[in-house]
Structures are given as structure tokens and as C-alpha cells.
Design a protein around this motif. Structure first.
Motif, PDB file in Angstrom:
ATOM      1  N   LEU A 216       0.813  -1.218   0.000  1.00  0.00           N
ATOM      2  CA  LEU A 216       0.000   0.000   0.000  1.00  0.00           C
ATOM      3  C   LEU A 216       0.848   1.271   0.000  1.00  0.00           C
ATOM      4  CD1 LEU A 216      -2.681  -0.946   2.701  1.00  0.00           C
ATOM      5  CD2 LEU A 216      -2.910  -1.102   0.215  1.00  0.00           C
ATOM      6  N   SER A 217       2.161   1.135  -0.001  1.00  0.00           N
ATOM      7  CA  SER A 217       3.016   2.300   0.240  1.00  0.00           C
ATOM      8  C   SER A 217       3.916   2.694  -0.924  1.00  0.00           C
ATOM      9  CB  SER A 217       3.886   2.052   1.480  1.00  0.00           C
ATOM     10  OG  SER A 217       4.701   0.900   1.292  1.00  0.00           O
ATOM     11  N   ASP A 218       3.896   1.947  -2.025  1.00  0.00           N
ATOM     12  CA  ASP A 218       4.849   2.247  -3.106  1.00  0.00           C
ATOM     13  C   ASP A 218       4.251   3.121  -4.208  1.00  0.00           C
ATOM     14  OD1 ASP A 218       3.152   0.469  -4.310  1.00  0.00           O
ATOM     15  OD2 ASP A 218       4.724  -0.860  -5.093  1.00  0.00           O
ATOM     16  N   GLY A 219       3.021   3.618  -4.032  1.00  0.00           N
ATOM     17  CA  GLY A 219       2.412   4.492  -5.029  1.00  0.00           C
ATOM     18  C   GLY A 219       1.673   3.768  -6.129  1.00  0.00           C
ATOM     19  N   SER A 220       1.700   2.428  -6.120  1.00  0.00           N
ATOM     20  CA  SER A 220       1.006   1.669  -7.174  1.00  0.00           C
ATOM     21  C   SER A 220      -0.501   1.614  -6.920  1.00  0.00           C
ATOM     22  CB  SER A 220       1.571   0.246  -7.270  1.00  0.00           C
ATOM     23  OG  SER A 220       1.381  -0.447  -6.041  1.00  0.00           O
ATOM     24  N   ILE A 221      -0.912   1.838  -5.673  1.00  0.00           N
ATOM     25  CA  ILE A 221      -2.335   1.844  -5.321  1.00  0.00           C
ATOM     26  C   ILE A 221      -2.716   3.259  -4.907  1.00  0.00           C
ATOM     27  CG2 ILE A 221      -4.041   1.025  -3.658  1.00  0.00           C
ATOM     28  CD1 ILE A 221      -2.491  -1.621  -3.603  1.00  0.00           C
ATOM     29  N   ARG A 222      -3.659   3.836  -5.616  1.00  0.00           N
ATOM     30  CA  ARG A 222      -4.070   5.213  -5.346  1.00  0.00           C
ATOM     31  C   ARG A 222      -5.586   5.356  -5.175  1.00  0.00           C
ATOM     32  NH1 ARG A 222      -3.751  10.309  -3.320  1.00  0.00           N
ATOM     33  NH2 ARG A 222      -4.873  11.776  -4.645  1.00  0.00           N
ATOM     34  N   THR A 223      -6.383   4.716  -6.042  1.00  0.00           N
ATOM     35  CA  THR A 223      -7.843   4.871  -5.977  1.00  0.00           C
ATOM     36  C   THR A 223      -8.473   3.622  -5.390  1.00  0.00           C
ATOM     37  OG1 THR A 223      -8.042   4.085  -8.264  1.00  0.00           O
ATOM     38  CG2 THR A 223      -7.929   6.469  -7.925  1.00  0.00           C
ATOM     39  N   ALA A 224      -9.463   3.821  -4.504  1.00  0.00           N
ATOM     40  CA  ALA A 224     -10.103   2.695  -3.821  1.00  0.00           C
ATOM     41  C   ALA A 224     -11.599   2.935  -3.740  1.00  0.00           C
ATOM     42  CB  ALA A 224      -9.521   2.537  -2.414  1.00  0.00           C
ATOM     43  N   ILE A 225     -12.370   1.856  -3.738  1.00  0.00           N
ATOM     44  CA  ILE A 225     -13.817   1.948  -3.545  1.00  0.00           C
ATOM     45  C   ILE A 225     -14.201   1.037  -2.398  1.00  0.00           C
ATOM     46  CG2 ILE A 225     -14.315   0.171  -5.307  1.00  0.00           C
ATOM     47  CD1 ILE A 225     -16.904   1.821  -5.901  1.00  0.00           C
ATOM     48  N   ASP A 226     -15.004   1.589  -1.476  1.00  0.00           N
ATOM     49  CA  ASP A 226     -15.465   0.842  -0.309  1.00  0.00           C
ATOM     50  C   ASP A 226     -16.958   0.614  -0.464  1.00  0.00           C
ATOM     51  OD1 ASP A 226     -15.558  -0.382   2.132  1.00  0.00           O
ATOM     52  OD2 ASP A 226     -15.343   1.449   3.321  1.00  0.00           O
ATOM     53  N   THR A 227     -17.336  -0.630  -0.654  1.00  0.00           N
ATOM     54  CA  THR A 227     -18.745  -0.980  -0.891  1.00  0.00           C
ATOM     55  C   THR A 227     -19.431  -1.261   0.438  1.00  0.00           C
ATOM     56  OG1 THR A 227     -18.128  -3.303  -1.219  1.00  0.00           O
ATOM     57  CG2 THR A 227     -18.240  -1.928  -3.172  1.00  0.00           C
ATOM     58  N   VAL A 425      -0.336   2.559 -15.633  1.00  0.00           N
ATOM     59  CA  VAL A 425      -0.349   3.927 -15.110  1.00  0.00           C
ATOM     60  C   VAL A 425       0.909   4.136 -14.279  1.00  0.00           C
ATOM     61  CG1 VAL A 425      -2.857   4.170 -15.080  1.00  0.00           C
ATOM     62  CG2 VAL A 425      -1.690   3.227 -13.084  1.00  0.00           C
ATOM     63  N   ALA A 426       1.380   5.377 -14.253  1.00  0.00           N
ATOM     64  CA  ALA A 426       2.553   5.702 -13.443  1.00  0.00           C
ATOM     65  C   ALA A 426       2.187   5.596 -11.962  1.00  0.00           C
ATOM     66  CB  ALA A 426       3.048   7.104 -13.779  1.00  0.00           C
ATOM     67  N   ARG A 427       3.188   5.509 -11.126  1.00  0.00           N
ATOM     68  CA  ARG A 427       2.938   5.466  -9.686  1.00  0.00           C
ATOM     69  C   ARG A 427       2.681   6.879  -9.161  1.00  0.00           C
ATOM     70  NH1 ARG A 427       6.781   0.706  -7.082  1.00  0.00           N
ATOM     71  NH2 ARG A 427       6.089  -0.939  -8.515  1.00  0.00           N
ATOM     72  N   TRP A 428       1.933   6.930  -8.078  1.00  0.00           N
ATOM     73  CA  TRP A 428       1.644   8.208  -7.452  1.00  0.00           C
ATOM     74  C   TRP A 428       2.905   8.729  -6.760  1.00  0.00           C
ATOM     75  CZ3 TRP A 428      -2.306  11.420  -7.890  1.00  0.00           C
ATOM     76  CH2 TRP A 428      -2.395  12.482  -6.985  1.00  0.00           C
ATOM     77  N   PRO A 429       3.234  10.043  -6.869  1.00  0.00           N
ATOM     78  CA  PRO A 429       2.418  11.141  -7.407  1.00  0.00           C
ATOM     79  C   PRO A 429       2.656  11.473  -8.889  1.00  0.00           C
ATOM     80  CG  PRO A 429       4.269  12.044  -6.213  1.00  0.00           C
ATOM     81  CD  PRO A 429       4.382  10.555  -6.095  1.00  0.00           C
ATOM     82  N   GLU A 430       3.630  10.792  -9.540  1.00  0.00           N
ATOM     83  CA  GLU A 430       3.872  11.081 -10.962  1.00  0.00           C
ATOM     84  C   GLU A 430       2.620  10.852 -11.801  1.00  0.00           C
ATOM     85  OE1 GLU A 430       5.774   9.170  -9.070  1.00  0.00           O
ATOM     86  OE2 GLU A 430       7.581  10.424  -8.860  1.00  0.00           O
ATOM     87  N   ARG A 431       1.791   9.960 -11.328  1.00  0.00           N
ATOM     88  CA  ARG A 431       0.552   9.593 -12.035  1.00  0.00           C
ATOM     89  C   ARG A 431      -0.342  10.806 -12.309  1.00  0.00           C
ATOM     90  NH1 ARG A 431      -3.269   4.725  -9.629  1.00  0.00           N
ATOM     91  NH2 ARG A 431      -5.144   5.086 -10.885  1.00  0.00           N
ATOM     92  N   LEU A 432      -0.297  11.805 -11.419  1.00  0.00           N
ATOM     93  CA  LEU A 432      -1.187  12.960 -11.542  1.00  0.00           C
ATOM     94  C   LEU A 432      -0.940  13.744 -12.825  1.00  0.00           C
ATOM     95  CD1 LEU A 432      -3.351  14.733 -10.069  1.00  0.00           C
ATOM     96  CD2 LEU A 432      -1.422  16.085  -9.212  1.00  0.00           C
ATOM     97  N   THR A 433       0.307  13.911 -13.211  1.00  0.00           N
ATOM     98  CA  THR A 433       0.635  14.758 -14.357  1.00  0.00           C
ATOM     99  C   THR A 433       1.139  13.980 -15.571  1.00  0.00           C
ATOM    100  OG1 THR A 433       2.805  15.142 -13.344  1.00  0.00           O
ATOM    101  CG2 THR A 433       1.111  16.802 -12.961  1.00  0.00           C
ATOM    102  N   ALA A 434       1.400  12.676 -15.422  1.00  0.00           N
ATOM    103  CA  ALA A 434       1.800  11.864 -16.575  1.00  0.00           C
ATOM    104  C   ALA A 434       0.612  11.722 -17.535  1.00  0.00           C
ATOM    105  CB  ALA A 434       2.269  10.490 -16.113  1.00  0.00           C
ATOM    106  N   VAL A 435       0.881  11.661 -18.818  1.00  0.00           N
ATOM    107  CA  VAL A 435      -0.195  11.509 -19.799  1.00  0.00           C
ATOM    108  C   VAL A 435      -0.896  10.172 -19.554  1.00  0.00           C
ATOM    109  CG1 VAL A 435      -0.787  11.360 -22.245  1.00  0.00           C
ATOM    110  CG2 VAL A 435       1.032  12.910 -21.498  1.00  0.00           C
TER     111      VAL A 435
END
Length: 630
Positions: A216-227, A425-435
Motif C-alpha cells: 500500500l506504500s509504493d504508489g502503485s495503489i491510489r484509488t479505492a472503492i469501499d462498498t 499507469v505511473a505510480r503516485w504522485p507522478e501519475r497525476l501529471t503523466a499523460v
């Protein structure tokens, strides 16, 4: 040849003489008229080369003082006479309260999730708890009041742990979930210890346990949904780990659970897994989570797990805790038979395998599955798993009012078994501005990588301009819950990523281009919405609302008044709005806004007054239901 040369020389001399005569005559006439002008305006006491000119108009704007009649030197006034403030007269009639307050009993009115209206609909698969919006004469045209005593919510991160009782006056959960550490009542507020049904030691410790199973700490997981999120403690504690959750739960017997989540400052929506797709695009979330969410995963041919598969990114994780996981240890406390729980778990395992998911681990009360990164193998094993078959003709990103289908959403084709479908997808935080991959692959018509990068820069400058106009937006911590009603590529939210806020990015169902998948690929969250209908949220959800071109988009589709009343419903008292649109559209918007008794002003585009697009900045006034009506 000589004759031609002489003629040219003669004409040249004649032209020069003519020019000299013209210049001389012009000079004499100008001097004469200038002297006549001085003589006509001269003063016998003192002639001045800068005569005063009194302003004798009958409607001098208050901001432009008139020059004294006998001033010897008039001050030059360069104030523009076409500012946006003068476009709409602020007459007493414009401020008339023609949109009156609703009755006090409607302080928590959610139009598309009204309990009484829901009883008219089918109970099969809980369809009656889905969105059912009022039509025609059922639509209220009044302003939803805040409950008496409403107080500005605590600032984040204090709001994660404390909520004013007056803002959400419901004690039911403090009794029903008293032994599970969900929420406690203390004097004038609720306190949230961070517990849950399956994490009595607290959400933080529970997330630590998950972190031992997946990274959970390397930036590969950013978005989550809790049902089935409860009061969203799982999502609340994920935020401190740079993971952005969206939590949802139905409006049911667990009264106000989503309202508590929003009051705490956690992204959440009213929602349920019933017959329609969740309002998100395909390949949106890195993690999906269910902690005793009571969703029948193994029933209806695995329909609900199939929907989770649609919204999970390739390689994403599904985390399940609670029944039937570890039933061998809990079956007596769950008041269910061993055979019943064993059958349920085998059913879930069978559906997950048919979706080509890999079960990574089951440890104590946690089970984790991983979705395949592509469908190379999955297409081959359809010979073994006849169901679900691959969907043939549906758009996997079409999710507004679309029925679920018991078919597997195919992932984009890959050339190699090791490739990630759709692109990594790039890892967070690079993911925010990467195409984002959807743009790199050309899936978003008309949007190139260069256009995306320009949009990111543009919104950084626009948000900086907004902060100069709205001091509350500039003050870190003043706002927490933000809404962008027409989010485009998510540039507005991206520009605020370093502030202690979260933004719900809405892509209207009527938008020409569906960009919500791009927003999720940037590591942001959002939803679909038709703004001719109410949003699936409680009143007073958002501190700040941004609208870019929305009213032009909905022109002729529904009334401006209805959209603005919905904005008023979901905006907190003393919350602010910035509306960006064409000047002619904004004039109509402002007349309605003034009728809602918002404080508003129009201002020019950041590039100057000659741009037709203008800005309307408004603040909702503080008012509540009277005490004697509560």
C-alpha cells in the motif's frame, strides 16, 4: 527615352509641391480651430490650456466621483464603463426571495432517494433503494434549510474524529453499533474511534494488516472503492496513506451513515449494488473493498462480482473480510450454520475463478484476490468456464442508468502476455501529471498528450486566479469537500492536490466526451451525473462548488433554476461557488442566484474584459430552520 525621363521628373516635382501646399493648409486650419476652441472655453479670470469639463450626467456611478465644476485641472478617470458588475442591475426586485425556504422537516431531503417514493418500486434485488427521482409536479422549488443550530464542520483532520451533533442529529448508530466502535455520542458532538464490525482494533490497525498482504506504500495503489462503507472509517484512515477512496452505502435502516462520512470529510455517495451499474467507468479503481458489506456476491450468476471486475483496473485487488471469510472461527457468532457459510464461500471462490481472478492470500479474517492484467489466458479458458461469457456490444464506460449485465467486460487487446491492458499507469504522485493511458492510446477523441499537458498548466493558473478572488479557497483548511460539476480532464482537482481538500470530479452524462476514465487514471476520483436530476448525496455535502461551462451544456435541457436549487441543496451554509460561463448565460444565472439570497458578484475573465467568458463568485448565506420547528 529622354522624353519619358523629363515627364517623370516633372510629375515628381509637381507631386512634391502639392504635398507641401496640403501640409501648409492643414497646419493653418488646425491652428485656427484650436485658437477658436480656446477662445470659446476660455475664462476671463484665467485662461487655461486644460479647460475643466463638468460632469452633468444624471446617473453617475457611485464609484466614479464627479469633477468639480470650476476645477482648473480635471483628474482623468480611466475606470471602465463596461465592467461585469454593471451587467445586471442589483435592484430590490432582483433580491426578492422568490425561491422560498422549504419546511424544516425537509432538512435532510435527498430527492432521488426519498424513502416514501422508494416504496412504490420493485423490491426484487433491492431495486427500490436505487435512484428514483421526482418528476414534473413532484420537484420541489424551494431551498432546503439546515437544521437549527447547524455549525461549520470541524476542519480536517479533526473532522475525521469529531462531528457536531446539530449537523447530523441522529443517535441511532450509537446504540445499534455500540459494541463495534463505529461512533459514540459525547455532549454536543459525535466521536469516531475508527472501529468497524470487522476491525474492532481500529481502521488503522486493520489497514496495517492489509498492508502486510499487498503493498500500500509504493504508489502503485491510489484509488479505492469501499462498498457498503458504514461511516467510512476505512476510507478515512486510507487518506493519510495517499490513497483516495470513494465510499458508498444505501440510504437504509442504518440512518445517515453516508451523511456521517461526508460530515467527517471523506469522499462518499449514496449508492447500492442492485440492478444498475455503479456510476464509474471501467478500469477505474486500484482496490475494491468489502468489510461485512452484506452484498450477496455469489448470487445472481455472480452479477455483483462481475460489476466489481468492470470497475477494477487490470491487476487491481478485491479485498473481502467478514462472512463467509474465516467462518470456521466465527460461525456461531454470526448465527449461521457451517454448511450455509461453506456454501457461500465456495460460491464466491467459483465466481472469482470464472472471472480469471487469482486468489493471492487468505489470512485470518482477510481474503485478497487479484484481477488479471490482461485477458489472453481468460479468453482461452472460456472453454472451461462457459459463464460469464464476454460482453459483445456494450460500452464498458457507459454507466449512468445502465443495467448490469452478467457478462465479462473484455479488456483492451495486448500483444504480449506480460502487457497490461490499456497500458500501465505511473505510480503516485507522478501519475497525476503523466499523460494517462487512455490519452496515449488515442481512446479519447480530440485529446492529445500535448493538449492534456496544456490543460494541466492552464488550470494551475486558473486556480491561482480563483484563490485571489475567493479568500476562503485560498485559506488552507477552510474548505474540505469540493465538487467540480463539469470536470473535463480533472485539471481543477489536480491544481489543488497539495491542499487539504478532496474533489468529486463529475463528468455529466450529456458531455460530448467521456473523460471520467482519464480522471481515474490520474489518481483522482469522480462520478457520472445528469444535472437535470439531483445528486446522490445529502444536503450540505460540499464546502465549495466549481462549474465550468455547465449551464451552456444544459441550455435547453432543463431549467437553470432547478440546477441552481440543487447546488443550493448540496452546498454548506457560508460555502462558495465559482461559475465560469458565457456572459449572456451568466446574466440569467445571476438573476436566479440573487433570488436564492446568495451574495454574488460577476467579474471578468482572467485574461481581461474582452473575453466573453466571465466568472460569477457567490457565497451561500448562513440560515437555518427556526428553533420552534425542529
Amino acid at each position: 527615352m529622354a522624353t519619358w525621363g523629363s515627364l517623370t521628373h516633372y510629375l515628381s516635382l509637381k507631386t512634391k509641391k502639392t504635398n507641401l501646399y496640403t501640409m501648409a493648409v492643414t497646419t493653418v486650419l488646425c491652428s485656427l480651430f484650436y485658437l477658436i476652441g480656446i477662445w470659446q472655453h476660455g475664462d476671463s479670470a484665467a485662461a487655461s490650456l486644460l479647460p475643466s469639463a463638468a460632469c452633468t450626467t444624471t446617473a453617475t456611478p457611485s464609484s466614479i466621483p464627479a469633477a468639480p465644476h470650476n476645477a482648473t485641472a480635471a483628474a482623468l478617470d480611466f475606470t471602465p464603463r463596461h465592467t461585469t458588475e454593471l451587467l445586471v442591475p442589483l435592484s430590490a426586485a432582483a433580491r426578492a426571495p422568490h425561491l422560498p425556504p422549504c419546511e424544516a422537516g425537509l432538512s435532510e431531503y435527498t430527492p432521488c432517494h426519498d424513502t416514501q417514493r422508494s416504496l412504490k418500486f420493485d423490491r426484487e434485488m433491492l431495486a427500490y433503494r436505487e435512484r428514483h427521482c421526482p418528476e414534473g409536479g413532484e420537484i420541489l422549488r424551494c431551498r432546503i434549510p439546515a437544521p437549527h443550530g447547524y455549525t461549520t464542520p470541524f476542519r480536517w483532520p479533526q473532522s475525521r474524529d469529531e462531528v457536531w451533533y446539530a449537523n447530523v442529529p441522529h443517535k441511532h448508530l450509537t446504540v445499534e453499533k455500540a459494541g463495534q466502535n463505529w461512533v459514540r455520542f459525547h455532549g454536543d458532538r459525535f466521536k469516531f474511534p475508527g472501529g468497524g464490525t470487522m476491525f474492532p482494533r481500529g481502521a488503522d490497525a486493520y489497514i496495517d494488516d492489509i498492508g502486510k498482504l499487498i503493498n500500500l506504500s509504493d504508489g502503485s495503489i491510489r484509488t479505492a472503492i469501499d462498498t457498503g462503507c458504514g461511516v467510512a472509517s476505512w476510507g478515512a484512515y486510507l487518506l493519510s496513506r495517499n490513497i483516495l477512496p470513494v465510499s458508498f452505502a444505501p440510504k437504509d435502516t442504518h440512518e445517515a451513515q453516508v451523511q456521517f462520512a461526508l460530515e467527517r470529510g471523506v469522499p462518499a455517495l449514496i449508492g447500492i449494488m442492485a440492478t444498475e451499474r455503479l456510476p464509474y467507468p471501467s478500469r477505474a479503481f486500484d482496490i475494491a473493498h468489502c468489510s461485512r458489506c452484506l452484498i450477496p456476491w455469489g448470487q445472481y450468476d455472480g452479477l455483483y462480482l462481475i460489476e466489481v471486475d468492470r470497475i477494477l483496473r487490470p491487476g487491481g485487488y478485491w479485498i473481502l473480510s467478514g462472512p463467509p471469510i474465516n467462518w470456521e472461527s466465527h460461525w456461531k457468532g454470526w448465527n449461521r450454520t457451517r454448511d450455509d457459510l461453506d456454501t457461500e464461500q465456495k460460491g464466491i471462490e467459483r465466481v472469482a475463478k470464472s472471472l480469471c481472478w487469482k486468489k493471492l492470500v487468505q489470512r485470518n479474517d482477510l481474503s485478497v484476490w487479484q484481477k488479471a492484467t490482461n485477458h489472453k489466458h481468460c479468453k482461452m479458458n472460456r472453454k472451461i468456464f462457459k459463464k460469464p461469457s464476454f460482453c459483445q456490444s456494450n460500452n464498458p464506460d457507459q454507466a449512468w442508468g445502465t443495467k448490469m449485465e452478467a457478462c465479462l467486460t473484455p479488456l483492451p487487446e495486448v500483444s504480449d502476455i506480460k502487457d497490461v491492458s490499456g497500458g500501465p499507469v505511473a505510480r503516485w504522485p507522478e501519475r497525476l501529471t503523466a499523460v494517462p493511458p487512455r490519452i496515449r492510446s488515442g481512446s479519447i477523441e480530440g485529446v492529445t498528450g500535448e493538449a492534456f499537458e496544456k490543460d494541466t498548466v492552464l488550470w494551475k493558473s486558473r486556480v491561482a486566479h480563483y484563490k485571489a478572488l475567493d479568500f476562503q479557497l485560498a485559506e488552507k483548511g477552510r474548505y474540505r469537500n469540493l465538487l467540480d460539476m463539469n470536470a473535463g480532464l480533472g485539471g481543477f482537482a489536480a491544481a489543488l492536490v497539495d491542499d487539504p481538500v478532496w474533489v468529486m470530479n463529475v463528468v455529466p452524462n450529456e458531455a460530448e466526451t467521456n473523460t471520467l476514465g482519464v480522471i481515474f487514471e490520474r489518481g483522482l476520483v469522480g462520478t457520472y451525473q445528469n444535472w437535470c436530476e439531483a445528486m446522490s448525496t445529502y444536503p450540505r455535502t460540499y464546502d465549495f462548488i466549481h462549474s465550468n461551462g455547465l449551464f451552456t451544456l444544459y441550455k435547453g435541457r432543463c431549467e437553470i433554476e432547478d440546477i441552481l436549487l440543487e447546488m443550493d441543496r448540496i452546498l454548506r451554509p457560508q460555502g462558495s461557488v465559482i461559475i465560469r460561463d458565457d456572459v449572456d448565460v451568466l446574466v440569467g444565472v445571476k438573476s436566479v442566484v440573487d433570488g436564492m439570497q446568495w451574495e454574488s458578484r460577476m467579474t471578468d475573465h482572467e485574461e481581461g474584459p474582452h473575453v466573453r467568458e466571465k466568472l460569477l463568485i457567490a457565497t451561500k448565506q448562513y440560515w437555518t430552520a427556526p428553533a420552534d420547528q425542529e
